[in-house]
Design an enzyme around this catalytic site. Sequence first.
Site, mmCIF file in Angstrom:
data_model
loop_
_atom_site.group_PDB
_atom_site.id
_atom_site.type_symbol
_atom_site.label_atom_id
_atom_site.label_comp_id
_atom_site.label_asym_id
_atom_site.label_seq_id
_atom_site.Cartn_x
_atom_site.Cartn_y
_atom_site.Cartn_z
ATOM 1 N N GLU A 35 21.380 55.852 -26.589
ATOM 2 C CA GLU A 35 22.450 55.971 -27.586
ATOM 3 C C GLU A 35 21.843 56.735 -28.751
ATOM 4 O OE1 GLU A 35 24.155 55.666 -30.688
ATOM 5 O OE2 GLU A 35 24.396 53.489 -30.717
ATOM 6 N N GLU A 41 26.904 51.118 -23.722
ATOM 7 C CA GLU A 41 26.673 49.763 -24.180
ATOM 8 C C GLU A 41 28.029 49.102 -24.398
ATOM 9 O OE1 GLU A 41 22.496 49.629 -26.393
ATOM 10 O OE2 GLU A 41 24.002 50.672 -27.594
ATOM 11 N N ASN A 85 19.289 51.185 -38.644
ATOM 12 C CA ASN A 85 20.507 51.069 -39.443
ATOM 13 C C ASN A 85 21.295 49.780 -39.187
ATOM 14 O OD1 ASN A 85 21.084 52.071 -36.891
ATOM 15 N ND2 ASN A 85 22.878 53.217 -37.577
ATOM 16 N N CYS A 108 25.548 56.452 -36.712
ATOM 17 C CA CYS A 108 25.426 57.606 -35.818
ATOM 18 C C CYS A 108 26.775 58.168 -35.389
ATOM 19 C CB CYS A 108 24.617 57.227 -34.589
ATOM 20 S SG CYS A 108 25.358 55.904 -33.633
#
Length: 716
Positions: free
Chosen positions: A478, A690, A381, A512
């Site tokens: 993630e 992150e 994405n 997400c």
Amino acid sequence: MARADAQAQVHSDRGGPGTSDDETRRRAPEDVRRRQLIDATIDSLAEIGFNASTLAQIARRAGVSPGLVAHYFGDKDGLLEATLRHLSLRLYRATAQRLGEARTPRARVQALIDANLAPEEFDQRTSSVWLAFWGQVLHSERLRRVQRIYQARMLANLRHDLRGLVAPADVRRVAITIAAVIDGLWLRSSLSAAGETDSVSARQVASLFVDAQIAAAAPALPSTGTSPMRSRPPLHASHIGGRYRPTGGATFTTVNPATGEVLAEIEIAGEAEVEAAVEAARKGQKLWAAMTGAERGRVLRRAADLLRARNDELARLETLDTGKPIQETSAVDVLSGADCLDYYAGVAPTLAGEHVDLGPSAFGYTRREPLGIVAGIGAWNYPLQIACWKSAPALACGNAMIFKPAELTPLTALKLAEIYAEAGLPDGVFSVVQGFADTGRLLTRHPAIAKVSLTGEVGTGKKVMVDAAGTLKYVTLELGGKSPLIVFDDADLDDAVSGAMLGNFYSAGEVCSNGTRVFVHEKVRAAFLEKLVARVEKMVVGDPLDPATQVGALISADHMQKVLGYIEKGRAEGAKLLVGGGRVTTGALGKGAFVAPTVFDGCDEAMSIVREEIFGPVMAVLSFADEDEVIASANDTDFGLAAGVFTKDLARGHRVIAQLEAGTCWINAYNITPIELPFGGAKQSGLGRENGRAAIEHYTQLKSVYVNLGRVEAPY
């Protein structure tokens, strides 16, 4: 599955380039000074040559101190490398502009000739500077790397265009010959005091030579009715050790989801390619880790500058590969990656351990050291942004990274590898291997790889953890989400609707962290829905390359069917469809994977559209009556990636956020992800973080050192 930095889009909507005015003003003086120093270097090389152009002499010419030159470029070699990159980038832009105007393979070959033999390249000042550099290439690895990139780019363009003109067996030979003639014509003119060859005659000679080469070669394979430019998509190999490594092995195709057009063929990396990437990483990482943090930071900063310089080109490629609107990719995807590289360029020089006082006879200290070779596995994405989010902190810490992009979006990671190489990253420190799950497993199970960072689905994350356990690798995951967005009765409803739309329809809902469970207080539910539906009905679904388009294509036809299946489930399970609810097939959109932004009301927590991650433009609206009730409902999920609260009562906002089981939260905003803030989830939405300084913890290991200042006491 990274998310958009919606704030960058807000700046873009107000007429800015996706970067704040304050940041632009802050960067402008530095950019101007860098350019002044590069211009002074060009003048010096043109007038007095390479050897006489000392750092002090260039500084005097620019009217600054040698210390300022060292601050920006490190040393003379750094300044010269930056100058050569500037000249190469100017030529690259001129070539790209001409190629963009060409419509046939032969016209594109001519565009390469015209750009490389343009009148400005025959100017005495320019020629003498190029000659000064080429004379030093054999003695400088840094300059040689820039030259290799320049040559590789020309050959790649020629090979691509010649496929439509000559037989496959002749493509490489003819490309090399044409490149040699172009360089030779320019070199002879530059070395000739009489100026026996000017731009016009050089281009005429090169054009006649090309026509003769094409006529002498075997013809290209017959076309099947499409134009020669479309007869065969380009073939891309993995990028390993600073260059492409074609193997002639099995391939897969990447498709534009908006049109169904095949964009490229991609070679699949097998065990041999992964081993080559590991070996290249092992060699490159030693050199990279031995550099100072400031030196590593300068390379990352150069890469960030190159990303910004190529924003338009990369944004278009990202749009073609993902189906996302160009108004998003041009304002967010590339620039957020550049911001990430900039941030970690600044962090790199600050990495340090600590001193521990242990009394008069001893002290201790810690060293923060790189892990070594790490792997990154991306999602489809936000391909380029994710590649930057994973590689920038890893590289800042002195690691080497082997990156595998998602098979649905393999193209921009290769461009990032090219940019890193051009910025001066040692060969092997960032490699890209292409493929499916089998290629990923070669990374997650490799004993030489110390860490894996994955962005993907929960099921994939669990498999990565199992593989990593075999060699006790570090893991950052993630993963997915089904995040709550809570709108209290005192919220600014216009802002709340904006947040809900950003949290559901940005990137066609393929984010997400999206807040797809929208809990609205029963007192304001009707007013909220009225405003929401009115704005959603006006959203523009269309050609992703049209700047007016707000909702582009989903990633693939298969994914579109999955999303449409959930919409049907919503209807079947009793949710009330307010807007959208189907595929968009108007005109040319019928060839692509387009789904209208969809809003369901009357949802309950047992419905599939409320419990399961859809990853598409589908919003489920639920109502609530009190704070404790909505907190319990919001937490009733296996996911915990994100959450948002809209309220004018900031005390309530902080109180509710503290009780939500999510790793990344917003108050009166949604999906804003500045690089300075850590990002990650709780529960089954992932492990680790992150972005921000928190990412440094996941790419380094601490070494403790005890230093004795006295005698060694022993009872023996």
